[in-house]
Design a protein around this motif. Structure first.
Motif, PDB file in Angstrom:
ATOM      1  N   PHE A  16     -27.723  12.095   4.145  1.00  0.00           N
ATOM      2  CA  PHE A  16     -26.449  12.715   3.795  1.00  0.00           C
ATOM      3  C   PHE A  16     -26.279  14.137   4.328  1.00  0.00           C
ATOM      4  O   PHE A  16     -25.339  14.825   3.925  1.00  0.00           O
ATOM      5  N   TYR A 162     -19.766   3.854  -1.610  1.00  0.00           N
ATOM      6  CA  TYR A 162     -19.360   5.182  -1.156  1.00  0.00           C
ATOM      7  C   TYR A 162     -20.470   5.910  -0.376  1.00  0.00           C
ATOM      8  O   TYR A 162     -20.198   6.438   0.715  1.00  0.00           O
ATOM      9  N   VAL A 166     -20.362   7.451   3.449  1.00  0.00           N
ATOM     10  CA  VAL A 166     -20.647   8.858   3.723  1.00  0.00           C
ATOM     11  C   VAL A 166     -21.778   8.996   4.733  1.00  0.00           C
ATOM     12  O   VAL A 166     -21.754   9.883   5.598  1.00  0.00           O
ATOM     13  N   ILE A 169     -20.322   8.836   8.034  1.00  0.00           N
ATOM     14  CA  ILE A 169     -19.618  10.078   8.363  1.00  0.00           C
ATOM     15  C   ILE A 169     -20.614  11.151   8.805  1.00  0.00           C
ATOM     16  O   ILE A 169     -20.365  11.894   9.761  1.00  0.00           O
ATOM     17  N   TYR A 177     -18.391  16.048   9.748  1.00  0.00           N
ATOM     18  CA  TYR A 177     -18.853  16.042   8.357  1.00  0.00           C
ATOM     19  C   TYR A 177     -18.339  17.271   7.613  1.00  0.00           C
ATOM     20  O   TYR A 177     -17.967  17.186   6.441  1.00  0.00           O
ATOM     21  N   TRP A 180     -14.818  16.660   6.714  1.00  0.00           N
ATOM     22  CA  TRP A 180     -14.767  15.749   5.573  1.00  0.00           C
ATOM     23  C   TRP A 180     -15.080  16.506   4.273  1.00  0.00           C
ATOM     24  O   TRP A 180     -14.452  16.274   3.236  1.00  0.00           O
ATOM     25  N   ASN A 184     -12.539  17.028   1.118  1.00  0.00           N
ATOM     26  CA  ASN A 184     -12.890  16.700  -0.269  1.00  0.00           C
ATOM     27  C   ASN A 184     -12.732  17.899  -1.190  1.00  0.00           C
ATOM     28  O   ASN A 184     -12.374  17.746  -2.363  1.00  0.00           O
ATOM     29  N   HIS A 325     -11.793   5.345   9.096  1.00  0.00           N
ATOM     30  CA  HIS A 325     -12.060   5.895   7.773  1.00  0.00           C
ATOM     31  C   HIS A 325     -10.785   6.056   6.949  1.00  0.00           C
ATOM     32  O   HIS A 325     -10.808   5.923   5.718  1.00  0.00           O
TER      33      HIS A 325
END
Length: 364
Positions: A16, A162, A166, A169, A177, A180, A184, A325
């Motif tokens: 991540f 989810y 991610v 991504i 990223y 993104w 968010n 996406h």
């Protein structure tokens, strides 16, 4: 969970965190791991006390978090911070964790203080001689466990998909990223703030006087109206004026701001559907938790899962990734709206025809 996240920080970073900053992010990941504890405590206290008609407790949590955040930011990371050290992102993460933990513990202590006698005052629904202990017990846990298994299963299915998305991504690089992440931040820090607040309030009005609403408008109708009144102007304002400049303010990058603005302007209208469907969905867990699980499974298995697979097998790059996406994240909001609408319509029809009765409260 927090201890597991700390122990597995290297693995989490691989999945991540973009490769460019992965080596330097481990300390931040370890600090952020304890957000699982603070978030769980804060959500549990806030949700439970709202259901008990004690909205002053969530207010105390929010006020404490705001006050601690302002004080620590001024002392540690602002331009006027004390001492001569240079603030780092790890310090910011530690401040965020301190704010969350302080606020959640303060809220819990305040709740325990207000219920220190351990007895809930009887209301008109109970006989005057009835009393109900507010003290934690395994008996109370067993009562809560029955419906909670269904919402836990719903959350597990939704959150299994989810992180998979991610991870895809993250693999596209730090700029995408970061965009993104800024998207968010705008979504959860500004756009969606009224929606979960209304969502948390709606079940209280559904649960307490529900018998009076059988032949009238559903209790969530006012929440829907308020959500639309707030969300539509904000969406229009950001789409035509504010998304790009606001993203640049948060990221200090022209490239990230441009990508974020494109993300928002593509699916901004979907969040209006999300605001409405979130309020409509509150009817189901408040009266038929199993139906809430069914509608979530329908949305995630029939729509999100196929598109998640497409995003994994397609050879995506930064130029065309958002095309896919946006269909996942925006399209799922629209699909969920019609999905919930169908389940709510079926629920209302069965209730009107006398084919559905409200479940009785079962004590262990």
């Amino acid at each position: 969970m927090s201890i597991v996240f700390v122990a597995a920080s290297s693995t989490l970073a691989k999945g991540f965190v973009p490769v460019e900053v992965r080596a330097t992010s481990l300390a931040y990941v370890r600090i952020g791991a304890f957000s699982a504890l603070s978030s769980a405590l804060e959500v549990a206290v806030s949700t439970a006390t709202r259901a008990l008609d004690q909205p002053d407790v969530p207010l105390v949590i929010s006020c404490d978090k705001f006050a601690v955040n302002i004080i620590l930011d001024l002392l540690i990371v602002s331009r006027f911070h004390v001492e001569s050290f240079t603030p780092t992102v790890n310090m910011q993460g530690a401040i965020q964790l301190a704010c969350n933990m302080t606020a959640s513990i303060a809220g819990l202590c305040y709740f325990l203080y207000t219920t220190r006698n351990g007895v809930l005052v009887p209301d008109s629904a109970h006989a005057p001689e009835d009393s109900h202990s507010t003290r934690p017990s395994f008996r109370a846990l067993r009562i809560l466990a029955r419906p909670e298994i269904l919402t836990l299963a719903e959350s597990a299915v939704r959150n299994a998909l989810y992180p998979w998305l991610v991870h895809g991504i993250v693999s596209l690089g730090s700029k995408y990223y970061t965009a993104w992440g800024v998207f968010n931040t705008i979504r959860w820090g500004l756009i969606m703030v009224p929606v979960p607040a209304l969502e948390a309030t709606s079940p209280t009005f559904i649960g307490h006087p529900f018998q009076r609403h059988k032949s009238h408008n559903p209790p969530c109708s006012k929440s829907i109206g308020l959500a639309l009144l707030i969300e539509i102007p904000i969406c229009l304002l950001l789409s035509f004026l504010g998304a790009g400049p606001f993203a640049h303010y948060l990221s200090n990058s022209d490239t990230v701001a441009k990508t974020t603005a494109r993300m928002w302007q593509t699916i901004d209208w979907c969040y209006i559907f999300c605001a409405v469907s979130t309020q409509l969905a509150t009817i189901l867990p408040a009266t038929r938790p199993c139906w809430y699980l069914y509608q979530s499974l329908a949305s995630n298995i029939l729509y999100v899962l196929p598109w998640a697979i497409v995003c994994q097998v397609a050879d995506l790059d930064e130029a065309d990734a958002w095309t896919y996406h946006s269909l996942v994240f925006g399209g799922s909001l629209v699909f969920s709206f019609f999905d919930i609408l169908v389940f709510d319509a079926l629920w209302a029809w069965r209730l009107r025809e006398g084919k559905t009765e409200l479940g009785a409260f079962k004590e262990s």
